[in-house]
Design a protein around this motif. Structure first.
Motif, PDB file in Angstrom:
ATOM      1  N   GLN A  89       0.912  -1.134  -0.060  1.00 19.38           N
ATOM      2  CA  GLN A  89      -0.021  -0.126  -0.131  1.00 19.38           C
ATOM      3  C   GLN A  89       0.899   1.241   0.059  1.00 19.38           C
ATOM      4  O   GLN A  89       0.690   2.366  -0.534  1.00 19.38           O
ATOM      5  CB  GLN A  89      -0.823   0.003   1.460  1.00 19.38           C
ATOM      6  CG  GLN A  89      -2.082  -1.069   1.059  1.00 19.38           C
ATOM      7  CD  GLN A  89      -2.818  -1.078   2.501  1.00 19.38           C
ATOM      8  OE1 GLN A  89      -2.567  -0.424   3.385  1.00 19.38           O
ATOM      9  NE2 GLN A  89      -4.128  -1.620   2.272  1.00 19.38           N
ATOM     10  N   VAL A  90       1.709   1.144   0.589  1.00 16.34           N
ATOM     11  CA  VAL A  90       2.784   2.424   0.899  1.00 16.34           C
ATOM     12  C   VAL A  90       3.213   2.753  -0.466  1.00 16.34           C
ATOM     13  O   VAL A  90       3.598   3.893  -1.159  1.00 16.34           O
ATOM     14  CB  VAL A  90       3.783   2.261   1.857  1.00 16.34           C
ATOM     15  CG1 VAL A  90       5.112   3.347   1.910  1.00 16.34           C
ATOM     16  CG2 VAL A  90       3.098   2.544   3.260  1.00 16.34           C
TER      17      VAL A  90
ATOM     18  N   THR B 288       2.175   6.158  -7.233  1.00 13.88           N
ATOM     19  CA  THR B 288       0.928   6.641  -7.939  1.00 13.88           C
ATOM     20  C   THR B 288       0.584   7.908  -7.926  1.00 13.88           C
ATOM     21  O   THR B 288      -0.065   8.621  -8.462  1.00 13.88           O
ATOM     22  CB  THR B 288      -0.097   5.715  -7.968  1.00 13.88           C
ATOM     23  OG1 THR B 288      -0.575   5.594  -6.468  1.00 13.88           O
ATOM     24  CG2 THR B 288       0.064   4.461  -8.578  1.00 13.88           C
ATOM     25  N   VAL B 289       0.385   8.560  -6.538  1.00  9.11           N
ATOM     26  CA  VAL B 289       0.246   9.873  -6.106  1.00  9.11           C
ATOM     27  C   VAL B 289       1.122  11.020  -6.333  1.00  9.11           C
ATOM     28  O   VAL B 289       2.214  10.815  -6.130  1.00  9.11           O
ATOM     29  CB  VAL B 289       0.081   9.793  -4.693  1.00  9.11           C
ATOM     30  CG1 VAL B 289      -0.452  11.305  -4.213  1.00  9.11           C
ATOM     31  CG2 VAL B 289      -1.166   8.748  -4.254  1.00  9.11           C
TER      32      VAL B 289
ATOM     33  N   TRP C 293       2.376   2.002  -3.346  1.00 12.24           N
ATOM     34  CA  TRP C 293       1.314   2.132  -4.236  1.00 12.24           C
ATOM     35  C   TRP C 293       1.353   3.715  -4.270  1.00 12.24           C
ATOM     36  O   TRP C 293       1.017   4.306  -5.160  1.00 12.24           O
ATOM     37  CB  TRP C 293       0.062   1.528  -4.157  1.00 12.24           C
ATOM     38  CG  TRP C 293      -1.215   1.700  -5.195  1.00 12.24           C
ATOM     39  CD1 TRP C 293      -2.021   2.644  -4.721  1.00 12.24           C
ATOM     40  CD2 TRP C 293      -0.919   1.514  -6.479  1.00 12.24           C
ATOM     41  NE1 TRP C 293      -2.732   2.791  -5.906  1.00 12.24           N
ATOM     42  CE2 TRP C 293      -2.196   2.190  -7.004  1.00 12.24           C
ATOM     43  CE3 TRP C 293      -0.349   0.912  -7.329  1.00 12.24           C
ATOM     44  CZ2 TRP C 293      -2.668   1.945  -8.267  1.00 12.24           C
ATOM     45  CZ3 TRP C 293      -0.672   0.471  -8.618  1.00 12.24           C
ATOM     46  CH2 TRP C 293      -1.718   1.084  -9.055  1.00 12.24           C
ATOM     47  N   VAL C 294       1.126   4.142  -2.851  1.00 14.31           N
ATOM     48  CA  VAL C 294       0.922   5.532  -2.814  1.00 14.31           C
ATOM     49  C   VAL C 294       2.016   6.349  -3.192  1.00 14.31           C
ATOM     50  O   VAL C 294       1.862   7.391  -3.894  1.00 14.31           O
ATOM     51  CB  VAL C 294       0.675   5.855  -1.365  1.00 14.31           C
ATOM     52  CG1 VAL C 294       0.673   7.364  -0.728  1.00 14.31           C
ATOM     53  CG2 VAL C 294      -0.627   5.168  -0.883  1.00 14.31           C
TER      54      VAL C 294
END
Length: 93
Positions: free
Chosen positions: A82-83, A89-90, A85-86
């Motif tokens: 999750q980290v 992508t962010v 991905w953030v």
């Protein structure tokens, strides 16, 4: 009588051993003085915090520990994904 005195002095023997070893490892130097001081810390810290340990566990269930370990490892993997991905992508604001 001697066993009772031992349990009073060392309420958590495994914790005493772990604290002594961690102290020696943190010092990054093994000497007799560091070992003695580690053992002293290993006795004082559990003894002074034993009032907050009212119910000491009496048994150890290996099966439950293995299952719990898998759950913890799974949660760590998911959190890392999750980290990542953030981070990937962010966009930066």
């Amino acid at each position: 009588m001697l066993l009772r005195a031992y349990h009073w002095l060392v309420p958590h023997p495994l914790l005493t051993l772990i604290l002594a070893v961690v102290w020696i490892l943190l010092q990054n130097d093994f000497s007799a003085g560091m070992a003695v001081f580690g053992i002293i810390l290993g006795i004082i810290i559990p003894r002074s915090t034993s009032i907050w340990w009212p119910d000491t566990p009496k048994g150890f269930h290996l099966g439950k520990m293995v299952i719990y370990s898998f759950i913890v490892v799974w949660d760590i993997i998911i959190a890392n994904i999750q980290v990542a991905w953030v981070v990937l992508t962010v966009p930066n604001a």
